[in-house]
Design a protein around this motif. Structure first.
Motif, PDB file in Angstrom:
ATOM      1  N   MET A 115     -47.936  10.392 -40.924  1.00  8.96           N
ATOM      2  CA  MET A 115     -47.632  11.530 -39.834  1.00  8.96           C
ATOM      3  C   MET A 115     -46.406  11.987 -40.405  1.00  8.96           C
ATOM      4  N   GLY A 116     -46.685  13.406 -41.184  1.00  4.80           N
ATOM      5  CA  GLY A 116     -45.500  13.952 -41.539  1.00  4.80           C
ATOM      6  C   GLY A 116     -45.371  15.287 -40.784  1.00  4.80           C
ATOM      7  N   SER A 117     -44.632  16.198 -41.170  1.00  7.97           N
ATOM      8  CA  SER A 117     -44.318  17.379 -40.670  1.00  7.97           C
ATOM      9  C   SER A 117     -45.504  18.182 -40.376  1.00  7.97           C
ATOM     10  N   VAL A 118     -46.337  18.263 -41.569  1.00 12.87           N
ATOM     11  CA  VAL A 118     -47.711  19.157 -41.382  1.00 12.87           C
ATOM     12  C   VAL A 118     -48.529  18.595 -40.455  1.00 12.87           C
ATOM     13  N   VAL A 119     -48.682  17.114 -40.061  1.00 10.50           N
ATOM     14  CA  VAL A 119     -49.674  16.708 -39.162  1.00 10.50           C
ATOM     15  C   VAL A 119     -49.107  17.192 -37.740  1.00 10.50           C
ATOM     16  N   GLY A 120     -47.645  16.918 -37.626  1.00 14.79           N
ATOM     17  CA  GLY A 120     -47.190  17.582 -36.141  1.00 14.79           C
ATOM     18  C   GLY A 120     -47.473  19.116 -35.968  1.00 14.79           C
ATOM     19  N   GLU A 121     -47.400  19.996 -37.129  1.00 17.18           N
ATOM     20  CA  GLU A 121     -47.555  21.322 -36.838  1.00 17.18           C
ATOM     21  C   GLU A 121     -48.941  21.755 -36.567  1.00 17.18           C
ATOM     22  N   LYS A 122     -49.797  21.060 -37.229  1.00 18.48           N
ATOM     23  CA  LYS A 122     -51.266  21.433 -37.368  1.00 18.48           C
ATOM     24  C   LYS A 122     -51.719  20.978 -36.008  1.00 18.48           C
ATOM     25  N   ILE A 123     -51.101  19.871 -35.196  1.00 17.49           N
ATOM     26  CA  ILE A 123     -51.494  19.607 -33.817  1.00 17.49           C
ATOM     27  C   ILE A 123     -50.829  20.418 -33.035  1.00 17.49           C
ATOM     28  N   ALA A 124     -49.721  20.831 -33.130  1.00 17.60           N
ATOM     29  CA  ALA A 124     -49.059  21.964 -32.304  1.00 17.60           C
ATOM     30  C   ALA A 124     -49.735  23.292 -32.343  1.00 17.60           C
ATOM     31  N   ARG A 125     -50.288  23.628 -33.426  1.00 13.05           N
ATOM     32  CA  ARG A 125     -51.051  25.119 -33.532  1.00 13.05           C
ATOM     33  C   ARG A 125     -52.537  24.738 -33.013  1.00 13.05           C
ATOM     34  N   SER A 126     -53.040  23.612 -33.172  1.00 12.55           N
ATOM     35  CA  SER A 126     -54.167  23.389 -32.480  1.00 12.55           C
ATOM     36  C   SER A 126     -54.094  23.695 -31.061  1.00 12.55           C
ATOM     37  N   ILE A 127     -53.166  22.779 -30.352  1.00 10.57           N
ATOM     38  CA  ILE A 127     -52.827  23.146 -28.768  1.00 10.57           C
ATOM     39  C   ILE A 127     -52.769  24.458 -28.624  1.00 10.57           C
ATOM     40  N   ASP A 128     -52.015  25.451 -29.225  1.00 11.77           N
ATOM     41  CA  ASP A 128     -51.610  26.820 -29.056  1.00 11.77           C
ATOM     42  C   ASP A 128     -53.121  27.403 -29.064  1.00 11.77           C
ATOM     43  N   TYR A 129     -53.860  27.039 -30.364  1.00 10.86           N
ATOM     44  CA  TYR A 129     -55.265  27.793 -30.266  1.00 10.86           C
ATOM     45  C   TYR A 129     -56.178  27.338 -29.228  1.00 10.86           C
ATOM     46  N   CYS A 130     -56.065  26.068 -28.665  1.00 11.51           N
ATOM     47  CA  CYS A 130     -57.074  25.771 -27.307  1.00 11.51           C
ATOM     48  C   CYS A 130     -56.450  26.453 -26.291  1.00 11.51           C
ATOM     49  N   ILE A 131     -55.285  26.702 -25.876  1.00 14.34           N
ATOM     50  CA  ILE A 131     -54.735  27.260 -24.927  1.00 14.34           C
ATOM     51  C   ILE A 131     -55.211  28.852 -24.994  1.00 14.34           C
ATOM     52  N   ALA A 132     -55.060  29.480 -26.146  1.00 17.67           N
ATOM     53  CA  ALA A 132     -55.561  30.806 -26.299  1.00 17.67           C
ATOM     54  C   ALA A 132     -56.908  31.017 -26.179  1.00 17.67           C
ATOM     55  N   HIS A 133     -57.856  29.999 -26.490  1.00 20.98           N
ATOM     56  CA  HIS A 133     -59.267  30.317 -26.348  1.00 20.98           C
ATOM     57  C   HIS A 133     -60.022  29.542 -25.339  1.00 20.98           C
ATOM     58  N   LYS A 134     -59.040  28.887 -24.637  1.00 16.51           N
ATOM     59  CA  LYS A 134     -59.586  27.790 -23.211  1.00 16.51           C
ATOM     60  C   LYS A 134     -60.411  26.775 -23.820  1.00 16.51           C
ATOM     61  N   LEU A 135     -60.156  26.302 -25.013  1.00 18.38           N
ATOM     62  CA  LEU A 135     -60.979  25.306 -25.546  1.00 18.38           C
ATOM     63  C   LEU A 135     -60.320  23.564 -25.270  1.00 18.38           C
TER      64      LEU A 135
END
Length: 281
Positions: free
Chosen positions: A136-156
């Motif tokens: 787990m590096g900074s890219v893994v954390g950033e991808k999870i963070a952006r995935s959560i933003d995407y889920c919230i924006a698209h209600k997924l």
């Protein structure tokens, strides 16, 4: 008869003329030692048909299992790691990254896909162990963070498939910060009343276990998966006591209440589909 008689003594076939089975055709189960063809193993989702041992697989195989017709949109594939600290051990971290990227064909240790599971929308963030041990590096954390933003924006809903040796030591504090970062972002997902399913596979250890892997609304694991913070050998040497049989296995954690259930890979898609339908109610 002449074909039973050896006309010449010794082996006359040159090494270059010998026929051998190509690599990658056969697989020996590390648990029961049964040998099977890779074609049959793949057809059985990389699970031994004799002892049900779940061989390690990565994001391409999980996406094929989970998403309808293997159709998904890959998200955030343009994020690449950097050697912020100029870290150097046996070789520079920058060289390790280039080597891992060339060998695995991945940009880092996680891929994110958005698609349908029996008609139900889902975002899956899957770790790849073949990229520096799934660390787990900074890219893994950033991808999870952006995935959560995407889920919230698209209600997924979100699913994270963990397979990791823990934090990436070459990024030092930048890696450890991802534990707090991902945990805080999951709080935002919970506030949006969107489900998070955590699937732990073999192995799930270190800072990954200590953060997002254990924070699911549903925590599940594959049979026999090693799940823990420190390894059994380290714990045994620290406490100077023998550990219980099956310590840190998925079955042990289920018995102690850390998991909601264990999911056989062959049942994964249908169980996911059922959960997604239930969460919609």
């Amino acid at each position: 008869m002449s074909w039973f008689k050896r006309i010449k003594q010794g082996i006359s076939t040159t090494t270059s003329e010998k026929k051998e089975a190509p690599d990658g055709l056969w697989h020996k189960c590390p648990n029961c030692k049964k040998t099977t063809t890779m074609k049959d193993l793949k057809a059985n989702l990389y699970v031994c048909d004799k002892c049900n041992f779940h061989n390690r697989i990565n994001s391409p195989e999980y996406f094929e299992i989970i998403f309808d017709d293997n159709a998904f949109e890959e998200l955030f594939s343009n994020i690449y790691p950097k050697d912020q600290l100029g870290f150097n051990d046996l070789k520079p971290y920058g060289a390790r990254l280039k080597e891992a990227q060339a060998k695995s064909g991945l940009s880092d240790a996680m891929r994110v896909g958005a698609g349908q599971v029996n008609g139900n929308g889902l975002v899956v963030a899957c770790m790849d162990f073949n990229f520096i041990g799934g660390s787990m590096g900074s890219v893994v954390g950033e991808k999870i963070a952006r995935s959560i933003d995407y889920c919230i924006a698209h209600k997924l809903p979100l699913m994270i498939i963990s397979k990791s040796g823990g934090a990436r030591m070459m990024e030092s504090a930048f890696s450890l910060m991802q534990m707090a970062k991902t945990s805080a972002k999951l709080t935002q997902l919970a506030a949006a009343r969107l489900p998070y399913i955590s699937l732990m596979t073999d192995p799930t250890t270190g800072g990954v276990t200590a953060s997002y892997a254990m924070l699911g609304d549903i925590n599940t694991a594959e049979p026999g998966a090693l799940i823990g913070f420190a390894g059994p050998r380290v714990i045994k040497e620290t406490i100077k006591k023998d550990l219980p049989e099956g310590f840190q296995s998925a079955e042990f954690l289920l018995e102690k209440g850390f998991l909601d259930f264990i999911t056989d890979r062959k049942e994964l898609k249908n169980k996911l589909s059922t959960l997604l339908v239930l969460f919609k109610q």
